[in-house]
Design an enzyme around this catalytic site. Structure first.
Site, PDB file in Angstrom:
ATOM      1  N   ASN A   9     -16.287 -22.397  17.050  1.00  0.00           N
ATOM      2  CA  ASN A   9     -17.729 -22.593  17.169  1.00  0.00           C
ATOM      3  C   ASN A   9     -18.206 -23.292  15.903  1.00  0.00           C
ATOM      4  O   ASN A   9     -18.265 -22.680  14.838  1.00  0.00           O
ATOM      5  CB  ASN A   9     -18.399 -21.215  17.330  1.00  0.00           C
ATOM      6  CG  ASN A   9     -19.911 -21.294  17.267  1.00  0.00           C
ATOM      7  OD1 ASN A   9     -20.487 -22.368  17.421  1.00  0.00           O
ATOM      8  ND2 ASN A   9     -20.562 -20.151  17.056  1.00  0.00           N
ATOM      9  N   LYS A  11     -21.100 -24.372  15.238  1.00  0.00           N
ATOM     10  CA  LYS A  11     -22.509 -24.058  14.923  1.00  0.00           C
ATOM     11  C   LYS A  11     -23.279 -25.341  14.596  1.00  0.00           C
ATOM     12  O   LYS A  11     -23.002 -26.384  15.168  1.00  0.00           O
ATOM     13  CB  LYS A  11     -22.588 -23.033  13.785  1.00  0.00           C
ATOM     14  CG  LYS A  11     -21.682 -21.829  14.024  1.00  0.00           C
ATOM     15  CD  LYS A  11     -21.997 -20.683  13.108  1.00  0.00           C
ATOM     16  CE  LYS A  11     -20.943 -19.600  13.284  1.00  0.00           C
ATOM     17  NZ  LYS A  11     -21.350 -18.296  12.826  1.00  0.00           N
ATOM     18  N   HIS A  95     -24.446 -16.079  22.139  1.00  0.00           N
ATOM     19  CA  HIS A  95     -23.962 -15.832  20.769  1.00  0.00           C
ATOM     20  C   HIS A  95     -25.011 -15.002  20.020  1.00  0.00           C
ATOM     21  O   HIS A  95     -26.210 -15.173  20.230  1.00  0.00           O
ATOM     22  CB  HIS A  95     -23.717 -17.175  20.060  1.00  0.00           C
ATOM     23  CG  HIS A  95     -22.991 -17.017  18.761  1.00  0.00           C
ATOM     24  ND1 HIS A  95     -23.633 -16.630  17.604  1.00  0.00           N
ATOM     25  CD2 HIS A  95     -21.688 -17.165  18.444  1.00  0.00           C
ATOM     26  CE1 HIS A  95     -22.736 -16.554  16.627  1.00  0.00           C
ATOM     27  NE2 HIS A  95     -21.559 -16.867  17.106  1.00  0.00           N
ATOM     28  N   GLU A  97     -26.215 -15.219  17.177  1.00  0.00           N
ATOM     29  CA  GLU A  97     -27.222 -15.999  16.448  1.00  0.00           C
ATOM     30  C   GLU A  97     -28.330 -16.459  17.396  1.00  0.00           C
ATOM     31  O   GLU A  97     -29.493 -16.573  17.006  1.00  0.00           O
ATOM     32  CB  GLU A  97     -26.552 -17.192  15.744  1.00  0.00           C
ATOM     33  CG  GLU A  97     -25.751 -16.720  14.535  1.00  0.00           C
ATOM     34  CD  GLU A  97     -24.577 -17.592  14.158  1.00  0.00           C
ATOM     35  OE1 GLU A  97     -24.481 -18.736  14.650  1.00  0.00           O
ATOM     36  OE2 GLU A  97     -23.724 -17.116  13.375  1.00  0.00           O
ATOM     37  N   GLU A 167     -17.965  -9.859  19.570  1.00  0.00           N
ATOM     38  CA  GLU A 167     -18.234 -10.289  18.197  1.00  0.00           C
ATOM     39  C   GLU A 167     -19.169  -9.293  17.519  1.00  0.00           C
ATOM     40  O   GLU A 167     -20.393  -9.377  17.686  1.00  0.00           O
ATOM     41  CB  GLU A 167     -18.903 -11.666  18.207  1.00  0.00           C
ATOM     42  CG  GLU A 167     -18.067 -12.759  18.832  1.00  0.00           C
ATOM     43  CD  GLU A 167     -18.450 -14.112  18.278  1.00  0.00           C
ATOM     44  OE1 GLU A 167     -17.588 -14.739  17.664  1.00  0.00           O
ATOM     45  OE2 GLU A 167     -19.615 -14.518  18.412  1.00  0.00           O
ATOM     46  N   GLY A 173     -19.507 -14.276   9.945  1.00  0.00           N
ATOM     47  CA  GLY A 173     -19.873 -15.037   8.749  1.00  0.00           C
ATOM     48  C   GLY A 173     -19.977 -14.193   7.495  1.00  0.00           C
ATOM     49  O   GLY A 173     -20.477 -14.647   6.470  1.00  0.00           O
ATOM     50  N   SER A 213     -15.239 -13.430  11.452  1.00  0.00           N
ATOM     51  CA  SER A 213     -14.423 -13.700  10.260  1.00  0.00           C
ATOM     52  C   SER A 213     -12.926 -13.746  10.548  1.00  0.00           C
ATOM     53  O   SER A 213     -12.113 -13.235   9.763  1.00  0.00           O
ATOM     54  CB  SER A 213     -14.737 -12.686   9.149  1.00  0.00           C
ATOM     55  OG  SER A 213     -16.099 -12.782   8.778  1.00  0.00           O
TER      56      SER A 213
HETATM   57  C1  PEP Z   1     -18.863 -17.109  15.310  1.00  0.00           C
HETATM   58  O1  PEP Z   1     -19.612 -17.989  14.967  1.00  0.00           O
HETATM   59  O2  PEP Z   1     -18.787 -16.793  16.503  1.00  0.00           O
HETATM   60  C2  PEP Z   1     -18.069 -16.408  14.288  1.00  0.00           C
HETATM   61  C3  PEP Z   1     -17.288 -15.432  14.653  1.00  0.00           C
HETATM   62  O3  PEP Z   1     -18.201 -16.837  12.989  1.00  0.00           O
HETATM   63  P1  PEP Z   1     -17.216 -16.483  11.748  1.00  0.00           P
HETATM   64  O4  PEP Z   1     -15.813 -16.704  12.213  1.00  0.00           O
HETATM   65  O5  PEP Z   1     -17.627 -17.412  10.663  1.00  0.00           O
HETATM   66  O6  PEP Z   1     -17.456 -15.040  11.411  1.00  0.00           O
END
Ligand code: PEP
Length: 251
Positions: A9, A11, A95, A97, A167, A173, A213
């Site tokens: 992703n 973003k 997601h 976010e 997630e 992040g 992460s």
């Molecule tokens: C994501 O954006 O879905 C995500 C898991 O980000 P990160 O790997 O940076 O934690």
């Protein structure tokens, strides 16, 4: 039995030129890995150029969001069939976010998921608890509600086009990954939930990805868990070397 999915992703990062450059760097690094479904999700403006850049490769294209209507007076929205038209095979839906900053709800996730499936896109439906929810022992009730409402009304056949991404919001992040056991526990919970809501055969076949992460040094431990079928990767997907290392966890 379940083909692993490693999805990046991107973003709100990268221009068209930067996106294409990343693909060109990534392609040779993952070229021989046909055992994994490798997906990248650039920003909308880079979808078509990235589609051209992945031609002939084993990398597939996702959008990061979609709307549920096919067309109409909906300024600023993009319909699933237009994503298909731009070369997408997948779309990320719900997601955290988007839930946090753009008012995405379980109801909108449900409408978008159905619209994506109707357009023959694979919907990567995201669920996950916040830190406060985990600390107040609401993880399972939150996940249950998100899965139940997000996938409500889907037909058995629709599941060929559904991937679930667990997630935990506190791990996105932040550099904090759920432990292998913490992630496995929730993945198993989701699989059992799907068995109860739909049936055992769907539950056995649906891919459930972990996101939060994921890095080259923790992917193997996560992927060794019986109910973790892949990863949705944010930060580490922005560099060819780290994303390729994750996408080739199996070689
Ligand atoms: C994501 O954006 O879905 C995500 C898991 O980000 P990160 O790997 O940076 O934690």
């Amino acid at each position: 039995m379940r083909t692993p999915v490693i999805a990046g992703n991107w973003k709100l990062f990268k221009t068209i030129a930067e996106s294409v450059a990343l693909i060109n760097e990534l392609k040779p690094l993952v070229a021989n890995n046909h055992g994994v479904e490798i997906v990248v999700a650039p920003v909308f403006t880079a979808l078509s150029p990235v589609c051209a850049a992945i031609q002939g490769s084993n990398i597939r294209l996702a959008a990061q969001n979609c709307f549920w209507e096919e067309e109409g007076a909906f300024t600023g929205e993009v319909a699933p069939k237009l994503l298909k038209d731009a070369g997408c095979s997948h779309v990320i839906i719900g997601h955290s976010e988007r839930r946090q900053y753009f008012g995405e709800t379980d109801l909108s996730v449900n409408k978008k998921t159905k619209a994506a499936i109707a357009a023959r896109l694979t919907a990567i439906v995201c669920v996950g608890e916040t830190l406060a929810e985990r600390e107040s022992e609401q993880t399972f009730s939150v996940i249950e509600k998100q899965v139940q409402a997000g996938l409500a009304g889907l037909a058995v056949d629709d599941f060929a086009k559904v991937v679930i991404a667990y997630e935990p919001v506190w791990a996105i992040g932040t550099g904090k990954t759920a432990s292998d056991a913490q992630a496995q526990e929730v993945h198993l919970f989701i699989r059992n939930l799907i068995a109860g809501l739909f049936n055992q055969s769907i539950a056995g076949a649906v891919r459930i990805l972990y996101g939060g992460s994921v890095k080259p040094d923790n992917v193997k431990g996560l992927m060794a868990q019986p109910d973790i079928d892949g990863a949705l990767v944010g930060g580490a997907s922005l560099k060819a070397e780290s994303f390729a290392a994750i996408a080739t966890f199996n070689v």
